[in-house]
Design a protein around this motif. Structure first.
Motif, short mmCIF file in Angstrom:
data_model
loop_
_atom_site.label_atom_id
_atom_site.label_comp_id
_atom_site.label_asym_id
_atom_site.label_seq_id
_atom_site.Cartn_x
_atom_site.Cartn_y
_atom_site.Cartn_z
N THR A 149 68.21 14.04 6.23
CA THR A 149 68.98 13.91 4.98
C THR A 149 68.32 12.95 3.99
O THR A 149 67.56 12.06 4.40
CB THR A 149 70.42 13.42 5.29
N TRP A 151 68.51 10.22 0.45
CA TRP A 151 69.25 8.99 0.16
C TRP A 151 70.27 9.16 -0.97
O TRP A 151 71.09 8.29 -1.19
CB TRP A 151 68.27 7.86 -0.22
N LYS A 175 68.45 12.33 11.22
CA LYS A 175 67.51 11.32 10.73
C LYS A 175 67.79 11.08 9.25
O LYS A 175 67.40 11.86 8.39
CB LYS A 175 66.05 11.77 10.91
N ALA A 177 67.70 9.10 5.49
CA ALA A 177 66.62 8.51 4.69
C ALA A 177 66.56 7.01 4.98
O ALA A 177 67.59 6.37 5.19
CB ALA A 177 66.89 8.75 3.21
N ALA A 209 59.10 8.62 9.35
CA ALA A 209 59.71 9.95 9.46
C ALA A 209 58.78 10.97 10.10
O ALA A 209 59.16 11.72 10.99
CB ALA A 209 60.15 10.43 8.07
N PHE A 227 67.18 20.63 6.56
CA PHE A 227 66.52 19.58 5.78
C PHE A 227 67.02 19.59 4.34
O PHE A 227 67.16 20.64 3.73
CB PHE A 227 65.00 19.83 5.79
N SER A 230 62.69 16.72 -0.78
CA SER A 230 61.77 17.24 -1.80
C SER A 230 61.07 18.52 -1.32
O SER A 230 60.92 18.75 -0.12
CB SER A 230 60.72 16.18 -2.12
P1 ADP Z 1 62.67 11.69 -1.72
O1 ADP Z 1 61.36 11.75 -2.43
O2 ADP Z 1 63.82 12.02 -2.55
O3 ADP Z 1 62.87 10.45 -0.90
P2 ADP Z 1 61.82 13.13 0.59
O4 ADP Z 1 61.64 14.58 0.70
O5 ADP Z 1 60.61 12.25 0.65
O6 ADP Z 1 62.64 12.90 -0.72
O7 ADP Z 1 62.82 12.60 1.70
C1 ADP Z 1 63.92 13.33 2.20
C2 ADP Z 1 64.05 13.05 3.68
O8 ADP Z 1 62.88 13.53 4.34
C3 ADP Z 1 64.16 11.58 4.05
O9 ADP Z 1 65.03 11.44 5.15
C4 ADP Z 1 62.74 11.24 4.44
O10 ADP Z 1 62.65 10.14 5.32
C5 ADP Z 1 62.34 12.51 5.14
N1 ADP Z 1 60.88 12.71 5.26
C6 ADP Z 1 59.90 12.37 4.40
N2 ADP Z 1 58.70 12.73 4.88
C7 ADP Z 1 58.91 13.34 6.08
C8 ADP Z 1 58.07 13.94 7.07
N3 ADP Z 1 56.75 13.99 6.94
N4 ADP Z 1 58.66 14.47 8.17
C9 ADP Z 1 60.00 14.43 8.33
N5 ADP Z 1 60.84 13.88 7.43
C10 ADP Z 1 60.31 13.34 6.31
#
Ligand code: ADP
Length: 479
Positions: A149, A151, A175, A177, A209, A227, A230
Protein backbone atom coordinates in the motif's frame (compact mmCIF):
# COMPACT_ATOMS: atom_id res chain seq x y z
CA UNK A 1 4.19 8.86 20.61
CA UNK A 2 5.06 6.19 23.13
CA UNK A 3 1.91 4.10 23.02
CA UNK A 4 1.70 3.42 19.27
CA UNK A 5 2.10 -0.11 17.95
CA UNK A 6 5.59 -0.17 16.42
CA UNK A 7 6.59 -3.82 16.01
CA UNK A 8 6.00 -6.29 13.21
CA UNK A 9 2.78 -8.30 13.41
CA UNK A 10 3.53 -11.90 12.50
CA UNK A 11 1.45 -14.97 13.29
CA UNK A 12 -0.73 -12.93 15.65
CA UNK A 13 2.25 -11.76 17.75
CA UNK A 14 4.03 -8.41 17.98
CA UNK A 15 7.72 -8.94 17.33
CA UNK A 16 10.88 -6.95 16.63
CA UNK A 17 12.75 -7.31 13.35
CA UNK A 18 15.05 -10.35 13.49
CA UNK A 19 18.14 -8.14 13.34
CA UNK A 20 16.63 -5.57 15.71
CA UNK A 21 16.57 -2.86 13.02
CA UNK A 22 14.21 0.09 13.33
CA UNK A 23 13.34 3.00 11.09
CA UNK A 24 12.09 6.50 11.91
CA UNK A 25 8.62 7.81 11.09
CA UNK A 26 8.60 11.56 10.40
CA UNK A 27 5.95 14.19 11.00
CA UNK A 28 5.70 16.04 7.65
CA UNK A 29 4.35 19.14 9.41
CA UNK A 30 7.55 19.62 11.41
CA UNK A 31 10.12 17.38 9.75
CA UNK A 32 10.78 15.87 13.18
CA UNK A 33 10.89 12.18 14.06
CA UNK A 34 7.61 10.98 15.60
CA UNK A 35 8.75 7.52 16.64
CA UNK A 36 10.56 4.44 15.37
CA UNK A 37 9.05 1.22 14.04
CA UNK A 38 10.56 -2.17 13.24
CA UNK A 39 12.44 -2.26 9.94
CA UNK A 40 11.94 -5.75 8.54
CA UNK A 41 14.39 -7.61 6.34
CA UNK A 42 14.01 -10.73 4.16
CA UNK A 43 14.19 -13.02 7.23
CA UNK A 44 11.12 -11.38 8.74
CA UNK A 45 9.34 -11.57 5.40
CA UNK A 46 9.98 -15.31 5.36
CA UNK A 47 8.45 -15.68 8.83
CA UNK A 48 5.40 -13.69 7.75
CA UNK A 49 5.09 -15.85 4.65
CA UNK A 50 5.30 -19.01 6.73
CA UNK A 51 2.57 -17.70 9.07
CA UNK A 52 0.30 -16.81 6.14
CA UNK A 53 0.86 -20.15 4.41
CA UNK A 54 0.25 -22.13 7.62
CA UNK A 55 -2.98 -20.28 8.35
CA UNK A 56 -4.38 -20.52 4.81
CA UNK A 57 -6.11 -23.91 4.88
CA UNK A 58 -8.05 -23.43 8.11
CA UNK A 59 -8.93 -19.90 7.17
CA UNK A 60 -10.32 -20.98 3.81
CA UNK A 61 -12.55 -23.46 5.66
CA UNK A 62 -13.82 -20.89 8.15
CA UNK A 63 -17.52 -20.23 7.72
CA UNK A 64 -18.22 -17.16 5.59
CA UNK A 65 -20.48 -15.88 8.37
CA UNK A 66 -17.57 -16.00 10.83
CA UNK A 67 -15.33 -14.07 8.40
CA UNK A 68 -18.13 -11.60 7.85
CA UNK A 69 -18.60 -11.00 11.57
CA UNK A 70 -14.91 -10.32 12.13
CA UNK A 71 -15.07 -7.63 9.45
CA UNK A 72 -18.25 -6.19 10.93
CA UNK A 73 -16.69 -6.03 14.41
CA UNK A 74 -13.58 -4.38 13.01
CA UNK A 75 -15.77 -1.85 11.17
CA UNK A 76 -17.40 -0.91 14.46
CA UNK A 77 -14.10 -0.74 16.33
CA UNK A 78 -12.62 1.55 13.66
CA UNK A 79 -15.57 3.93 13.93
CA UNK A 80 -15.42 3.92 17.74
CA UNK A 81 -11.77 4.96 17.47
CA UNK A 82 -12.21 7.57 14.77
CA UNK A 83 -10.47 10.34 16.68
CA UNK A 84 -7.52 8.24 17.74
CA UNK A 85 -6.98 6.86 14.23
CA UNK A 86 -7.43 10.26 12.61
CA UNK A 87 -4.76 11.77 14.88
CA UNK A 88 -2.39 8.94 14.13
CA UNK A 89 -2.92 9.34 10.39
CA UNK A 90 -2.52 13.12 10.48
CA UNK A 91 0.68 12.85 12.49
CA UNK A 92 2.38 10.45 10.08
CA UNK A 93 0.90 11.67 6.80
CA UNK A 94 -0.04 15.33 7.27
CA UNK A 95 -3.65 15.56 6.04
CA UNK A 96 -5.93 17.86 8.07
CA UNK A 97 -7.82 16.14 10.87
CA UNK A 98 -11.20 16.66 9.20
CA UNK A 99 -9.94 14.81 6.12
CA UNK A 100 -8.36 12.12 8.27
CA UNK A 101 -11.71 11.57 10.01
CA UNK A 102 -13.31 11.31 6.56
CA UNK A 103 -10.76 8.71 5.59
CA UNK A 104 -11.43 6.70 8.75
CA UNK A 105 -15.12 6.50 7.80
CA UNK A 106 -14.22 5.64 4.19
CA UNK A 107 -11.74 2.99 5.35
CA UNK A 108 -14.21 1.43 7.79
CA UNK A 109 -16.83 1.26 5.06
CA UNK A 110 -14.70 -1.20 3.08
CA UNK A 111 -14.94 -3.59 6.04
CA UNK A 112 -18.71 -3.14 6.31
CA UNK A 113 -19.12 -3.59 2.56
CA UNK A 114 -17.00 -6.76 2.43
CA UNK A 115 -18.60 -8.14 5.60
CA UNK A 116 -21.78 -8.10 3.50
CA UNK A 117 -20.06 -9.61 0.45
CA UNK A 118 -18.38 -12.43 2.43
CA UNK A 119 -21.70 -14.27 2.74
CA UNK A 120 -22.70 -13.74 -0.90
CA UNK A 121 -19.90 -15.58 -2.66
CA UNK A 122 -21.78 -17.34 -5.40
CA UNK A 123 -21.42 -20.69 -7.08
CA UNK A 124 -23.48 -22.57 -9.62
CA UNK A 125 -24.79 -25.83 -10.83
CA UNK A 126 -25.98 -26.61 -14.31
CA UNK A 127 -26.35 -29.04 -17.16
CA UNK A 128 -23.80 -28.67 -19.95
CA UNK A 129 -25.02 -28.41 -23.57
CA UNK A 130 -24.53 -32.14 -24.19
CA UNK A 131 -27.33 -32.85 -21.71
CA UNK A 132 -25.28 -35.46 -19.92
CA UNK A 133 -22.59 -33.64 -17.98
CA UNK A 134 -23.39 -31.60 -14.95
CA UNK A 135 -21.21 -28.72 -13.83
CA UNK A 136 -20.65 -27.78 -10.19
CA UNK A 137 -19.08 -24.36 -9.97
CA UNK A 138 -17.54 -23.03 -6.77
CA UNK A 139 -15.28 -20.22 -5.81
CA UNK A 140 -12.11 -20.66 -3.79
CA UNK A 141 -9.77 -18.18 -2.14
CA UNK A 142 -6.76 -17.55 -4.36
CA UNK A 143 -4.38 -18.23 -1.44
CA UNK A 144 -1.81 -16.23 0.53
CA UNK A 145 -1.57 -12.65 -0.74
CA UNK A 146 0.96 -9.85 -0.62
CA UNK A 147 -0.67 -6.45 -0.22
CA UNK A 148 1.49 -3.38 -0.87
CA UNK A 149 0.00 0.00 0.00
CA UNK A 150 1.01 3.64 -0.54
CA UNK A 151 1.27 6.48 1.99
CA UNK A 152 -1.45 8.81 0.68
CA UNK A 153 -4.47 6.98 2.15
CA UNK A 154 -2.74 4.96 4.87
CA UNK A 155 -5.88 3.39 6.34
CA UNK A 156 -8.25 3.13 3.38
CA UNK A 157 -5.76 1.53 1.00
CA UNK A 158 -5.24 -1.12 3.67
CA UNK A 159 -8.93 -1.86 4.30
CA UNK A 160 -9.69 -1.83 0.55
CA UNK A 161 -7.34 -4.81 0.15
CA UNK A 162 -7.64 -6.52 3.54
CA UNK A 163 -11.47 -6.40 3.48
CA UNK A 164 -11.99 -8.48 0.33
CA UNK A 165 -9.06 -10.79 1.18
CA UNK A 166 -10.66 -11.64 4.55
CA UNK A 167 -14.09 -11.97 2.97
CA UNK A 168 -12.73 -14.36 0.32
CA UNK A 169 -10.81 -16.50 2.84
CA UNK A 170 -7.28 -15.49 1.90
CA UNK A 171 -4.40 -15.00 4.32
CA UNK A 172 -2.05 -12.10 3.71
CA UNK A 173 1.08 -10.08 4.32
CA UNK A 174 0.56 -6.33 4.34
CA UNK A 175 3.54 -4.14 3.50
CA UNK A 176 2.60 -0.51 4.12
CA UNK A 177 4.57 2.46 2.81
CA UNK A 178 7.56 3.33 5.02
CA UNK A 179 6.30 6.91 5.49
CA UNK A 180 2.99 5.75 7.08
CA UNK A 181 3.33 2.43 8.91
CA UNK A 182 1.44 3.45 12.05
CA UNK A 183 -2.09 3.36 10.62
CA UNK A 184 -1.52 -0.17 9.29
CA UNK A 185 -0.18 -1.39 12.62
CA UNK A 186 -3.18 0.13 14.40
CA UNK A 187 -5.43 -1.64 11.93
CA UNK A 188 -3.75 -4.97 12.70
CA UNK A 189 -4.39 -4.35 16.40
CA UNK A 190 -8.07 -3.73 15.68
CA UNK A 191 -8.43 -6.87 13.57
CA UNK A 192 -6.79 -8.95 16.27
CA UNK A 193 -9.24 -7.51 18.78
CA UNK A 194 -12.09 -8.26 16.37
CA UNK A 195 -11.13 -11.94 16.49
CA UNK A 196 -9.04 -12.43 13.34
CA UNK A 197 -7.18 -15.75 13.77
CA UNK A 198 -3.41 -15.65 14.09
CA UNK A 199 -1.50 -15.65 10.83
CA UNK A 200 -4.38 -14.48 8.63
CA UNK A 201 -2.97 -10.95 8.54
CA UNK A 202 0.73 -10.23 8.95
CA UNK A 203 2.14 -6.71 8.79
CA UNK A 204 5.72 -6.13 7.77
CA UNK A 205 7.00 -2.57 7.96
CA UNK A 206 10.24 -1.96 6.13
CA UNK A 207 12.46 0.62 4.49
CA UNK A 208 13.75 -2.12 2.16
CA UNK A 209 10.66 -2.82 0.07
CA UNK A 210 12.48 -4.46 -2.83
CA UNK A 211 14.56 -6.81 -0.66
CA UNK A 212 11.51 -7.84 1.34
CA UNK A 213 8.95 -8.23 -1.45
CA UNK A 214 10.92 -9.75 -4.33
CA UNK A 215 11.69 -13.10 -2.62
CA UNK A 216 8.01 -13.35 -1.66
CA UNK A 217 6.84 -12.81 -5.22
CA UNK A 218 9.44 -15.17 -6.67
CA UNK A 219 9.13 -17.83 -3.95
CA UNK A 220 6.08 -19.58 -5.37
CA UNK A 221 4.02 -19.60 -2.16
CA UNK A 222 2.41 -16.18 -2.46
CA UNK A 223 -0.43 -16.58 -4.97
CA UNK A 224 -1.58 -13.00 -5.37
CA UNK A 225 -0.21 -9.48 -5.36
CA UNK A 226 -2.45 -6.49 -4.79
CA UNK A 227 -0.47 -3.30 -5.26
CA UNK A 228 -1.30 0.40 -5.11
CA UNK A 229 1.48 2.78 -6.04
CA UNK A 230 3.37 4.29 -8.91
CA UNK A 231 3.33 2.87 -12.43
CA UNK A 232 7.13 2.58 -12.34
CA UNK A 233 7.16 0.28 -9.30
CA UNK A 234 4.08 -1.52 -10.64
CA UNK A 235 5.99 -2.48 -13.78
CA UNK A 236 8.88 -3.92 -11.73
CA UNK A 237 6.46 -5.97 -9.63
CA UNK A 238 4.56 -7.25 -12.68
CA UNK A 239 7.84 -8.52 -14.09
CA UNK A 240 8.61 -10.29 -10.81
CA UNK A 241 5.13 -11.83 -10.76
CA UNK A 242 5.50 -13.08 -14.32
CA UNK A 243 8.15 -15.64 -13.36
CA UNK A 244 5.93 -17.51 -10.91
CA UNK A 245 2.63 -16.53 -12.58
CA UNK A 246 1.33 -14.70 -9.51
CA UNK A 247 -2.10 -13.16 -9.97
CA UNK A 248 -2.07 -9.37 -9.76
CA UNK A 249 -4.30 -6.41 -9.07
CA UNK A 250 -2.56 -3.14 -9.83
CA UNK A 251 -3.79 0.33 -8.93
CA UNK A 252 -1.22 2.58 -10.55
CA UNK A 253 -0.84 6.22 -11.44
CA UNK A 254 -3.33 8.57 -13.04
CA UNK A 255 -3.29 11.74 -15.13
CA UNK A 256 -6.91 12.77 -14.78
CA UNK A 257 -8.42 15.23 -17.23
CA UNK A 258 -10.97 17.66 -15.78
CA UNK A 259 -13.11 18.98 -18.64
CA UNK A 260 -15.34 22.02 -18.30
CA UNK A 261 -17.65 22.70 -21.27
CA UNK A 262 -19.15 26.09 -22.06
CA UNK A 263 -22.60 24.84 -20.96
CA UNK A 264 -21.37 23.74 -17.52
CA UNK A 265 -22.78 25.19 -14.33
CA UNK A 266 -19.61 26.98 -13.24
CA UNK A 267 -20.50 26.87 -9.54
CA UNK A 268 -20.80 23.10 -9.76
CA UNK A 269 -17.59 22.88 -11.81
CA UNK A 270 -15.59 24.96 -9.32
CA UNK A 271 -16.96 22.92 -6.39
CA UNK A 272 -16.00 19.78 -8.27
CA UNK A 273 -12.54 21.16 -9.01
CA UNK A 274 -11.91 21.90 -5.34
CA UNK A 275 -12.63 18.28 -4.46
CA UNK A 276 -10.94 16.68 -7.46
CA UNK A 277 -7.83 18.81 -6.98
CA UNK A 278 -7.60 19.46 -3.26
CA UNK A 279 -8.73 16.21 -1.64
CA UNK A 280 -5.67 14.99 0.24
CA UNK A 281 -3.71 18.14 -0.82
CA UNK A 282 -3.72 16.81 -4.38
CA UNK A 283 -1.82 13.69 -3.28
CA UNK A 284 -4.23 11.24 -4.86
CA UNK A 285 -4.06 9.17 -8.03
CA UNK A 286 -7.58 10.43 -8.73
CA UNK A 287 -6.48 14.08 -8.50
CA UNK A 288 -7.41 16.27 -11.47
CA UNK A 289 -4.07 16.77 -13.20
CA UNK A 290 -5.05 18.60 -16.41
CA UNK A 291 -7.87 21.13 -16.44
CA UNK A 292 -9.27 21.55 -19.96
CA UNK A 293 -11.66 24.50 -19.89
CA UNK A 294 -13.64 25.78 -22.87
CA UNK A 295 -12.07 28.99 -24.13
CA UNK A 296 -15.27 31.02 -23.59
CA UNK A 297 -15.40 30.25 -19.83
CA UNK A 298 -11.72 29.73 -19.03
CA UNK A 299 -11.06 33.20 -17.57
CA UNK A 300 -14.12 33.09 -15.36
CA UNK A 301 -13.42 29.52 -14.22
CA UNK A 302 -9.78 30.37 -13.45
CA UNK A 303 -10.77 33.50 -11.53
CA UNK A 304 -13.32 31.65 -9.38
CA UNK A 305 -11.03 28.70 -8.75
CA UNK A 306 -8.16 31.00 -7.75
CA UNK A 307 -10.47 32.84 -5.35
CA UNK A 308 -11.48 29.59 -3.64
CA UNK A 309 -7.88 28.35 -3.53
CA UNK A 310 -6.67 31.64 -2.03
CA UNK A 311 -9.16 31.27 0.83
CA UNK A 312 -7.75 27.93 1.96
CA UNK A 313 -5.77 27.88 5.20
CA UNK A 314 -2.42 26.07 5.02
CA UNK A 315 -0.86 24.66 8.19
CA UNK A 316 -0.27 21.60 10.36
CA UNK A 317 -3.13 19.16 9.95
CA UNK A 318 -3.72 18.98 13.69
CA UNK A 319 -4.49 22.70 13.95
CA UNK A 320 -8.15 23.78 13.96
CA UNK A 321 -9.37 25.44 10.81
CA UNK A 322 -6.56 24.16 8.58
CA UNK A 323 -7.67 23.07 5.08
CA UNK A 324 -4.34 22.13 3.54
CA UNK A 325 -1.66 20.17 5.40
CA UNK A 326 1.96 19.59 4.41
CA UNK A 327 3.00 17.36 1.52
CA UNK A 328 4.40 13.97 2.47
CA UNK A 329 8.09 14.85 2.39
CA UNK A 330 10.71 17.16 0.89
CA UNK A 331 11.13 14.92 -2.14
CA UNK A 332 7.40 15.16 -2.92
CA UNK A 333 7.45 18.92 -2.50
CA UNK A 334 10.60 19.28 -4.59
CA UNK A 335 8.85 17.54 -7.48
CA UNK A 336 5.88 19.92 -7.27
CA UNK A 337 8.24 22.92 -7.24
CA UNK A 338 10.06 21.65 -10.33
CA UNK A 339 6.84 21.04 -12.25
CA UNK A 340 5.54 24.53 -11.47
CA UNK A 341 8.87 26.14 -12.42
CA UNK A 342 8.87 24.24 -15.71
CA UNK A 343 5.29 25.31 -16.54
CA UNK A 344 6.07 28.96 -15.71
CA UNK A 345 9.20 28.87 -17.86
CA UNK A 346 6.99 27.70 -20.73
CA UNK A 347 4.63 30.63 -20.33
CA UNK A 348 2.09 29.70 -17.62
CA UNK A 349 0.69 32.54 -15.50
CA UNK A 350 0.38 32.04 -11.74
CA UNK A 351 -3.07 33.19 -10.56
CA UNK A 352 -2.41 32.21 -6.96
CA UNK A 353 0.28 30.39 -4.97
CA UNK A 354 3.35 29.01 -6.67
CA UNK A 355 5.82 29.99 -3.99
CA UNK A 356 7.30 27.63 -1.38
CA UNK A 357 7.03 29.08 2.13
CA UNK A 358 10.04 29.38 4.44
CA UNK A 359 10.26 27.33 7.59
CA UNK A 360 10.01 23.74 8.73
CA UNK A 361 7.64 21.14 7.33
CA UNK A 362 6.78 20.31 3.73
CA UNK A 363 4.13 22.94 3.00
CA UNK A 364 3.18 24.11 -0.48
CA UNK A 365 0.45 26.66 -1.19
CA UNK A 366 -2.71 26.01 -3.23
CA UNK A 367 -1.74 27.11 -6.72
CA UNK A 368 -3.60 27.89 -9.94
CA UNK A 369 -1.71 28.13 -13.22
CA UNK A 370 -3.37 29.32 -16.39
CA UNK A 371 -2.26 29.52 -20.04
CA UNK A 372 -0.35 26.30 -19.40
CA UNK A 373 1.54 25.06 -22.44
CA UNK A 374 0.67 21.53 -23.55
CA UNK A 375 4.43 20.92 -23.68
CA UNK A 376 4.76 21.41 -19.90
CA UNK A 377 6.04 18.46 -17.93
CA UNK A 378 3.04 18.47 -15.62
CA UNK A 379 0.86 17.44 -18.56
CA UNK A 380 2.36 13.97 -18.48
CA UNK A 381 3.51 13.75 -14.86
CA UNK A 382 1.29 13.24 -11.82
CA UNK A 383 1.66 16.51 -9.91
CA UNK A 384 0.70 14.97 -6.52
CA UNK A 385 0.31 18.41 -4.98
CA UNK A 386 -2.16 21.32 -4.71
CA UNK A 387 -1.54 22.70 -8.20
CA UNK A 388 -4.32 23.22 -10.78
CA UNK A 389 -3.02 23.60 -14.34
CA UNK A 390 -5.52 25.15 -16.76
CA UNK A 391 -5.48 24.81 -20.56
CA UNK A 392 -8.19 25.88 -22.99
CA UNK A 393 -9.97 24.01 -25.77
CA UNK A 394 -12.44 24.87 -28.55
CA UNK A 395 -14.44 21.76 -29.38
CA UNK A 396 -15.52 18.38 -28.09
CA UNK A 397 -13.54 16.13 -30.46
CA UNK A 398 -10.40 18.09 -29.81
CA UNK A 399 -10.71 17.90 -26.02
CA UNK A 400 -11.43 14.16 -26.08
CA UNK A 401 -8.38 13.55 -28.22
CA UNK A 402 -6.18 15.61 -25.92
CA UNK A 403 -7.66 14.08 -22.75
CA UNK A 404 -6.95 10.57 -24.07
CA UNK A 405 -3.47 11.42 -25.27
CA UNK A 406 -1.75 9.83 -22.27
CA UNK A 407 -0.63 6.33 -21.28
CA UNK A 408 -2.80 6.57 -18.13
CA UNK A 409 -6.54 6.01 -17.81
CA UNK A 410 -7.72 6.01 -14.23
CA UNK A 411 -10.39 8.69 -13.99
CA UNK A 412 -11.76 11.70 -15.84
CA UNK A 413 -14.10 14.51 -14.79
CA UNK A 414 -16.67 16.05 -17.13
CA UNK A 415 -18.75 19.15 -16.45
CA UNK A 416 -21.67 19.95 -18.75
CA UNK A 417 -25.40 20.43 -18.33
CA UNK A 418 -26.09 18.52 -21.54
CA UNK A 419 -27.06 14.91 -20.85
CA UNK A 420 -26.14 13.77 -24.35
CA UNK A 421 -22.80 15.42 -24.25
CA UNK A 422 -22.10 14.21 -20.73
CA UNK A 423 -22.70 10.58 -21.68
CA UNK A 424 -20.95 10.86 -25.05
CA UNK A 425 -17.81 12.35 -23.55
CA UNK A 426 -17.83 9.94 -20.59
CA UNK A 427 -17.99 7.02 -23.01
CA UNK A 428 -15.28 8.56 -25.18
CA UNK A 429 -12.81 8.88 -22.32
CA UNK A 430 -10.33 6.02 -22.03
CA UNK A 431 -10.62 5.71 -18.25
CA UNK A 432 -11.97 3.28 -15.66
CA UNK A 433 -14.04 5.91 -13.84
CA UNK A 434 -15.77 9.18 -14.69
CA UNK A 435 -17.10 11.92 -12.43
CA UNK A 436 -19.93 13.51 -14.41
CA UNK A 437 -20.60 16.87 -12.76
CA UNK A 438 -18.83 15.70 -9.62
CA UNK A 439 -15.26 15.79 -8.40
CA UNK A 440 -15.48 12.63 -6.28
CA UNK A 441 -15.79 9.09 -7.62
CA UNK A 442 -14.34 6.96 -4.80
CA UNK A 443 -16.94 4.86 -3.02
CA UNK A 444 -16.50 1.43 -1.42
CA UNK A 445 -19.61 0.17 -3.21
CA UNK A 446 -18.27 1.07 -6.67
CA UNK A 447 -15.48 -0.64 -8.64
CA UNK A 448 -12.35 1.51 -8.44
CA UNK A 449 -9.64 1.07 -11.03
CA UNK A 450 -8.13 2.15 -14.29
CA UNK A 451 -7.36 1.14 -17.86
CA UNK A 452 -4.17 1.47 -19.91
CA UNK A 453 -1.13 1.96 -17.65
CA UNK A 454 -3.30 2.93 -14.69
CA UNK A 455 -3.71 -0.66 -13.71
CA UNK A 456 -5.32 -4.06 -13.79
CA UNK A 457 -8.40 -5.17 -11.87
CA UNK A 458 -10.87 -3.35 -9.66
CA UNK A 459 -11.15 -2.70 -5.94
CA UNK A 460 -14.43 -2.27 -4.08
CA UNK A 461 -17.91 -2.80 -5.41
CA UNK A 462 -19.42 -6.22 -6.01
CA UNK A 463 -16.46 -7.17 -8.20
CA UNK A 464 -13.82 -6.27 -5.59
CA UNK A 465 -13.92 -9.73 -4.03
CA UNK A 466 -13.40 -11.43 -7.42
CA UNK A 467 -9.76 -10.36 -7.35
CA UNK A 468 -9.25 -12.72 -4.38
CA UNK A 469 -11.24 -15.70 -5.68
CA UNK A 470 -10.63 -18.45 -8.22
CA UNK A 471 -13.30 -20.52 -9.94
CA UNK A 472 -13.29 -24.25 -9.61
CA UNK A 473 -15.54 -26.36 -11.80
CA UNK A 474 -16.30 -30.01 -11.15
CA UNK A 475 -17.55 -32.08 -14.11
CA UNK A 476 -20.08 -34.76 -13.16
CA UNK A 477 -21.43 -37.04 -15.90
CA UNK A 478 -24.88 -38.45 -15.05
CA UNK A 479 -25.28 -41.91 -16.48
P1 ADP B 1 5.29 6.66 -4.18
O1 ADP B 1 6.26 7.20 -5.17
O2 ADP B 1 3.99 7.32 -4.17
O3 ADP B 1 5.86 6.46 -2.80
P2 ADP B 1 5.74 3.91 -4.79
O4 ADP B 1 5.22 3.18 -5.95
O5 ADP B 1 7.21 4.17 -4.72
O6 ADP B 1 4.90 5.23 -4.72
O7 ADP B 1 5.34 3.19 -3.44
C1 ADP B 1 4.13 2.49 -3.24
C2 ADP B 1 4.41 1.28 -2.38
O8 ADP B 1 5.31 0.42 -3.08
C3 ADP B 1 5.10 1.58 -1.05
O9 ADP B 1 4.61 0.70 -0.06
C4 ADP B 1 6.55 1.31 -1.36
O10 ADP B 1 7.32 0.98 -0.21
C5 ADP B 1 6.40 0.10 -2.26
N1 ADP B 1 7.58 -0.17 -3.11
C6 ADP B 1 8.43 0.70 -3.68
N2 ADP B 1 9.38 0.05 -4.39
C7 ADP B 1 9.12 -1.28 -4.27
C8 ADP B 1 9.73 -2.48 -4.76
N3 ADP B 1 10.81 -2.46 -5.53
N4 ADP B 1 9.17 -3.67 -4.43
C9 ADP B 1 8.06 -3.72 -3.65
N5 ADP B 1 7.44 -2.63 -3.16
C10 ADP B 1 7.96 -1.42 -3.46
Amino acid sequence: MTDVLNQLFIGGAWVDAADGATMPVDDPATGEILCHVADAGPKDAKLAEEAAVQAQQDWARTAPRARSEILRRAYELILERTDELAHLMTSEMGKPLAEARGEVAYAAEFFRWFSEEAVRIDGGCGTLPDGRNRMLLSRRPVGPCLLITPWNFPLAMGTRKIGPAIAAGCTMILKPAPQTPLSSLALAGILKEAGLPDGVLNVVTTSRAGEVCEPLLRGGRIRKLSFTGSTGVGRILLAQCADTVVRTSMELGGNAPFIVFDDADLDVAVDGAMVAKMRNMGEACTAANRFFVHRSVADEFGRRLAERMRALVVGPGTRDGVDVGPLIDRTGRGKVEELVADAVERGARVLVGGRTPEGPGCFYPPTVLTDVSPESRLMDTEIFGPVAAILTFDDEDEVLRRANDTPWGLVGYVFTQGLDRGLRVSEGLEVGMVGLNTGLVSNPAAPFGGVKQSGLGREGGQVGIDEFLEYQYVAVPVR
